[in-house]
Design an enzyme around this catalytic site. Structure first.
Site, PDB file in Angstrom:
ATOM      1  N   CYS A 163       0.831  -1.211   0.000  1.00 20.77           N
ATOM      2  CA  CYS A 163       0.000   0.000   0.000  1.00 20.77           C
ATOM      3  C   CYS A 163       0.864   1.260   0.000  1.00 20.77           C
ATOM      4  CB  CYS A 163      -0.926   0.011   1.208  1.00 20.77           C
ATOM      5  SG  CYS A 163      -0.063   0.056   2.784  1.00 20.77           S
ATOM      6  N   HIS A 295      -2.586   1.075   7.182  1.00 18.90           N
ATOM      7  CA  HIS A 295      -2.799   1.051   5.731  1.00 18.90           C
ATOM      8  C   HIS A 295      -2.565   2.459   5.171  1.00 18.90           C
ATOM      9  CE1 HIS A 295      -4.282  -0.219   1.919  1.00 18.90           C
ATOM     10  NE2 HIS A 295      -5.433   0.402   1.979  1.00 18.90           N
TER      11      HIS A 295
END
Ligand SMILES: *[C@@H]1O[C@H](CO)[C@@H](O)[C@H](O)[C@H]1NC(C)=O
Length: 346
Positions: A163, A295
């Site tokens: 990510c 994330h």
């Protein structure tokens, strides 16, 4: 199959019912039982059909029948959860809906631990990191960088905790386009393979990746394709777009974030996502979160009460690859580590 819906079809259960009533069972009872079976059978049939459609939509293949049965069991539980949530949303009791998306065949525990999403490390505030304080400019109520036509199509990180690379590359793609007036698609794989300050598919931090890119440049995605796993570094400097970082910003808090988005451009941020978030479909997400950022995403805009967040789980996830996150409540820790950089491109 082990779902409740399907279990009603067991001949064992049927025998029990029949046994209880024995010969005294009246014709209308039989008829009732028969119609129940037909209804159950067609429900099971539809469910099986839904499962098959879902599998083909998300390209799911399972190695053994046992694995498939396990996945189907998890999928049925997810289906239950999603339906219940969406019924509440229909009644106006939830501000967002959930979807039977690519994560639907995982259990909640698996979704939570699946989070090889890839944000790793603390935000290191280095000497060239500027912390913006005070003097907030007057900004519009709403802003969306997608209107600039410089936010590139949403991509998918797949089964790799990259990510951080996707968030970084997205930021650079938009900056490049704003500067040069055309979109180029850059390579996440270069960062996954070559940026040794980060950990490839095991995670990383956009701030470090931005530093790597400003030192080395970045190749185009077509010249260094995404492989969903870490490999040997194949970076070719002659083939790279070079840029120079002017300023790093650690954008402290949500008021600064809005000012930065409106005046500078998109920024990367960390959010704490959990099993519920992974099933997000549409609406303003004010649901549950993980404890801290796990994330990396990109904030491309905002509305009066939400952030427009670009994710890297494909354009089939959420709102065409985006999620609107509730604004000004530090939803999922979104205000904890937003960062951006100003570049000049060669
Ligand atoms: C939906 O959002 C509104 C406005 O932010 C909020 O007041 C309300 O509590 C939310 N509803 C639910 C069910 O969370």
């Amino acid at each position: 199959m082990r779902s409740r819906d399907v279990k009603r079809l067991d001949t064992h259960d049927l025998e029990e019912v029949c046994g209880e009533n024995g010969e005294r069972m009246q014709f209308n009872k039989l008829l009732f039982l028969f119609s129940t079976i037909v209804v159950c059978a067609s429900a099971a049939h539809f469910l099986e059909q839904e499962w098959n459609l879902w599998k083909s939509k998300y390209g799911k293949q399972y190695d053994t029948e046992e694995i498939e049965l396990n996945r189907q069991e998890a999928w049925l539980a997810t289906r239950d959860l999603v339906h219940k949530h969406n019924q509440l949303a229909e009644l106006g009791l939830k501000n967002y809906t959930l979807a039977m998306n690519q994560f639907a065949d995982l259990t909640p525990e698996e979704r939570a631990s699946h989070i090889s999403l890839g944000l790793k490390g603390q935000l290191a505030i280095s000497h060239h990191t500027h912390i913006r304080h005070g003097n907030l400019p007057v900004i519009p109520d709403e802003y969306d960088w997608r209107n600039s036509k410089c936010v590139t199509p949403v991509k998918s990180q797949g089964e790799c905790g990259s990510c951080w690379a996707f968030a970084t590359v997205s930021l650079i793609e938009t900056r490049y386009c704003l500067d040069k007036g055309k979109q180029l698609i850059f390579s996440e794989q270069q960062l996954v393979d070559c940026d040794k300050a980060n950990d490839g598919c095991d995670g990383g931090l956009p701030v470090k990746a931005l530093e790597y890119v400003s030192k080395n440049g970045i190749m185009k995605s077509n010249d260094y394709k995404y492989k969903e796993k870490q490999g040997k570094c194949l970076f070719n400097s002659n083939n790279a777009i070079k840029m120079k970082a002017k300023k790093y910003y650690y954008v402290n808090g949500e008021a600064n974030m809005a000012a930065s988005v409106a005046t500078n451009g998109p920024l990367t941020a960390g959010i704490g996502v959990n099993d519920e978030f992974m099933l997000y479909e549409k609406g303003i997400y004010d649901g549950t979160c993980a404890d801290g950022p796990n994330h990396a995403i990109v904030v491309v805009g905002y509305g009066r009460n939400y952030w427009t967040v670009r994710n890297s789980w494909g354009d089939g996830w959420g709102e065409a690859g985006y999620v609107r996150m509730k604004r000004n409540i530090n939803q999922c820790s979104i205000g904890v580590m937003p960062a951006t950089m100003e570049f000049t491109f060669n």
